[in-house]
Design an enzyme around this catalytic site. Structure first.
Site, PDB file in Angstrom:
ATOM      1  CG  ASP A 115      -2.345   0.922   0.567  1.00  0.00           C
ATOM      2  OD1 ASP A 115      -2.554   1.387  -0.019  1.00  0.00           O
ATOM      3  OD2 ASP A 115      -3.489   0.698   1.330  1.00  0.00           O
TER       4      ASP A 115
HETATM    5  C1  BGC Z   1      -4.735   3.556   0.385  1.00  0.00           C
HETATM    6  C2  BGC Z   1      -5.191   2.115  -0.989  1.00  0.00           C
HETATM    7  C3  BGC Z   1      -4.890   3.040  -2.387  1.00  0.00           C
HETATM    8  C4  BGC Z   1      -3.498   3.843  -3.051  1.00  0.00           C
HETATM    9  C5  BGC Z   1      -3.950   4.166  -4.019  1.00  0.00           C
HETATM   10  C6  BGC Z   1      -3.797   3.810  -0.563  1.00  0.00           C
HETATM   11  O1  BGC Z   1      -3.208   5.137   0.829  1.00  0.00           O
HETATM   12  O2  BGC Z   1      -4.767   2.845   0.968  1.00  0.00           O
HETATM   13  O3  BGC Z   1      -6.093   1.789  -0.637  1.00  0.00           O
HETATM   14  O4  BGC Z   1      -5.119   1.741  -3.665  1.00  0.00           O
HETATM   15  O5  BGC Z   1      -3.814   4.454  -1.757  1.00  0.00           O
HETATM   16  O6  BGC Z   1      -4.499   5.627  -4.329  1.00  0.00           O
END
Ligand code: BGC
Length: 768
Positions: free
Chosen positions: A297
């Protein structure tokens, strides 16, 4: 031997890349070579230097401006790294023009010309916006859900995107958690079915087709179980709860062939998910034999330092790669330390080889090696996004996601010839709230508002009086600077209420649109209070004093505390954040063009203090004692849900009878058929979600009081009866037992079938 192999591989690659510029030859080349993907992956890997391997494991955010000169040092570095093969993927680069430009840099400058894969959060639509995932889950309609993912994939792929960071399949049982809006609620079985439908929708059965994109199962694992519903918070679940309640949806989508996984921000039992070898290697890759890749993530590898799990960035990189995180989203630790770690002998090159093969495999499957620009079709971008056809489907999807929570005086459906109707509320003419959070390219203020929907539904002679009742204001939030949280309900100004009260006095029926603004749920939007914020409750009570014929149109991303409303107001429609066609879909239900059929995928509490609240809880040693306080409840609140999981009304009524099993005993590998007769006892046609629950009465570990094990959405004409049959077998009866294995344990089981988790018809059987 090795040299020969490399020569073969090199000639294959040369052919391949020559053909990137010549599509016609491409086709003949692929058939000429007739290599399967594994062979191609190995061939490419064999040519790669250590630096190039690390490059594939790096993902950059697209803040870097591909159309102009880099604006600062770090952007300059980003550009250099792209040119050097130091980057394997980008996120948030959207539009054919931008994707093409970024891809071009890689194709024209890097030695091996390995195409980038472009990721984006396409969560509930791309530009045509569908209901938020929690809302769409209330449809319990897998065909609709699959189709909305398919349309989202079509639109996204027409705009350069080939990878979505969806579906989110975190089982979530806490209404305070802002990200509950992104999932399918509190039940692992429902979440599994919906997760698989979404994956199949995004990916189709052939990732190399133009209209399909790679999906990503997230967040692995436990993110939805954050303590106190606070985003990113610690998760403490035992190994059995992990396997029985959290992992099933992930296992289901892995089996269905989801291309990628994303790990999670949270720690689980002391280990950050991102650094968990048990989750990513032992369970996912070895246990489930899954061959896709895991992306971290955003910054989650670096955050292992803050967790207190890695002492510095270098160690964070080491821990993450060993654990099986294949791609680093925005931590920059793989880029800066992986090469060194391998050279120092701290990380074995075989780990990088495995990660790179997984990434290349997905790129091959997407057809990116055949044509790196295959998602860059300007014509498609102009003609296939936000089409009339997609809008029509969005309306269909939205109306099926609406849940009728209450209709005690049959105020609904409203006659279209009604003389005077008041449409009131801060969200009544708001075109933004229905778009919800994680809106991809869905424009702000782009939804059909409720007022617009009502206007186009009623007769010419109907008088519509519109009043806001209270206005939305810019959020003055000193604590959360830089945080996207533009509008909120005002908390002090009640000056708009009197005009709304006057409108209510004049009208036969009041439609009151209240709830949550779009960005009140989503990432980082956890709340300690889940009632109506601002002066909305004052508005509701003031209107109720002068006109009791109120229909509340609730727009929200989480289960809310609506206890007063549920006790007083005759009709309540749960309308979530329904997307682009929200107002039309709600009007379809308000005026009876569509008979509501949604069922709650989450329990609604009486009080926020009941959270986490879920129907599939354990019994405890003291479940109930009406005369004694020493039982598992509250002294100041009911312990049950105000509206339970699986609940939802219709404009007609359904009767369940003759629940039968085809036998009363089965062995562990056998099966039992459970059937029930469902009759539409009302005056109009309607759809019903028939639900089957079981309870395993005694186990080597305690089992939930009820567990959903089957559902079917059926349509019945007035007076019609249908028999619905479910089959119970090993797959449905097994659980992760005290032996740390998936087993069916002998013993007695109860079965209920009905229209909610409170279904009353019950029978029993025994597993020998
Ligand atoms: C979120 C993810 C997301 C990623 C990219 C993160 O902060 O937890 O779910 O896909 O950002 O935008």
């Amino acid at each position: 031997m090795k040299i020969i192999y490399q020569i073969v591989a090199l000639s294959f690659l040369m052919l391949l890349f020559t053909n990137c510029n010549n599509k016609k030859e491409n086709i003949s080349t692929s058939s000429f070579l007739n290599n399967n993907i594994e062979h191609k992956v190995d061939s490419v890997l064999a040519l790669m230097t250590l630096k190039e391997k690390v490059g594939q494991m790096v993902q950059y955010n697209g803040s870097w401006d591909v159309t102009g000169p880099p604006s600062n040092v770090s952007d300059k570095d980003k550009l250099e790294n792209l040119k050097n093969g130091g980057v394997g993927s980008m996120l948030n680069v959207v539009s054919v023009r931008k994707v093409r430009e970024a891809q071009k840099i890689v194709m024209e400058n890097t030695r091996l010309k390995i195409p980038l894969i472009f990721g984006y959060d396409v969560i509930h639509g791309f530009k045509t916006i569908f209901p938020i995932p929690l809302g769409e889950s209330a449809s319990w309609d897998l065909k609709i859900i699959k189709k909305s993912a398919r349309i989202a994939a079509k639109e996204a792929s027409a705009s350069g995107i080939n990878w979505t960071f969806a579906p989110m399949i975190d089982v979530s049982r806490d209404a305070r958690w802002g990200r509950i809006m992104e999932g399918s609620g509190e039940d692992p079985f429902l979440t599994s079915k919906i997760g698989v439908a979404r994956v199949l929708g995004f990916q189709g059965n052939d990732l190399s087709k133009n209209f399909t994109i790679a999906a990503c199962a997230k967040h692995f694992a436990g993110y939805g179980f954050a303590e106190a519903g606070r985003d990113y918070n610690t998760v403490n679940v035992g190994i059995h709860e992990l396997h029985n309640a959290i992992l099933p949806p992930f296992k289901a989508v892995a089996k269905a062939g989801v291309a990628t996984f994303m790990n999670a921000f949270n720690e689980i039992d002391g280990v950050p998910s991102t650094g968990s070898e048990n989750l990513q290697r032992t369970i996912l890759k070895e246990g489930w034999k899954w061959d896709g890749f895991v992306v971290s993530d955003w910054g989650s590898i670096g955050e292992m330092i803050t967790h207190g799990y890695a002492k510095d960035k270098k160690q964070a990189a080491e821990l993450a790669v060993k654990a099986g995180s294949d791609m680093d989203m925005e931590s920059y630790v793989y880029q800066n330390y992986l090469e060194k770690l391998v050279k120092e002998g701290k990380v074995d090159i075989s780990l990088l080889n495995d990660a790179v093969k997984r990434i290349l495999r997905v790129k091959f499957k997407l057809g990116l090696f055949d044509d790196p620009y295959k998602y860059c079709n300007e014509k498609r971008e102009k003609t296939e996004i936000f089409t009339k056809e997609n809008q029509d489907f969005a309306r269909e999807d939205a109306k099926k996601s609406i849940v009728l929570l209450k209709n005690s005086t049959n105020l609904l459906p409203i006659n279209k010839k009604i003389k005077t109707i008041a449409v009131i509320g801060p969200l009544a003419d708001d075109k933004d709230a229905p778009i919800g959070n994680w809106r991809a390219k869905g424009g702000s203020n782009s939804a059909v508002s409720l007022l617009e929907g009502v206007k186009s539904a009623v007769s010419k002679n109907t008088k519509i009086i519109y009043q806001k009742g209270c206005v939305l204001v810019k959020k003055d939030d000193k604590q959360h600077t830089g945080f996207l949280f533009p509008l909120t309900f005002n908390t002090t100004d009640k000056s708009d209420i009197p005009a709304a009260v006057n409108a209510a006095k004049e009208a036969e029926v009041v439609i009151l649109a209240i709830g949550e603004v779009a960005l009140q749920t989503g990432e980082g939007r956890s709340q300690a209070k889940i009632g109506f914020s601002g002066v909305q409750q004052d508005l509701l009570e003031a209107i109720y004093k002068v006109n009791k014929n109120i229909v509340i149109v609730l727009m929200n991303g989480r289960p809310m505390q609506i206890t007063w409303a549920a006790e007083h107001v005759p009709s309540i429609l749960e309308c979530w954040h329904l997307g682009s066609q929200s107002g039309n879909a709600i009007a379809d239900v308000l005026f009876g063009d569509y008979n509501p059929s949604g069922k709650l995928p989450v329990s609604f509490p009486y009080h926020v203090g009941q959270e986490p609240l879920y129907y599939n809880h354990k019994n405890t040693g003291r479940p109930f004692n009406p005369v004694n306080v020493t039982y598992s409840g509250y002294t100041d609140s009911p312990k049950i849900a105000l509206f339970p999981f699986g609940y939802g009304l219709s404009y007609t009524t359904f009767d369940y009878k003759n629940l039968k099993l085809d036998k009363s005993e089965m062995n562990k590998d056998g099966s039992i058929k459970a059937s029930v007769e469902v009759t539409n006892t009302g005056k109009i046609e309607g759809e019903e979600v028939v639900q089957m629950y079981i309870r395993d009465l005694v186990g080597s570990l305690t089992r939930p009081v009820r567990e959903l094990k089957g559902f079917e959405k059926i349509s019945l004409k007035s007076g019609e009866t249908k028999t619905v049959t479910f089959t119970l077998n090993r797959e449905l009866l097994q659980f992760y037992t005290a032996n740390n294995k998936w087993e069916v344990e002998p013993g007695d089981f109860n079965v209920w079938i009905g229209g909610s988790s409170k279904a009353k018809l019950m029978t029993s059987f025994t597993v020998k």
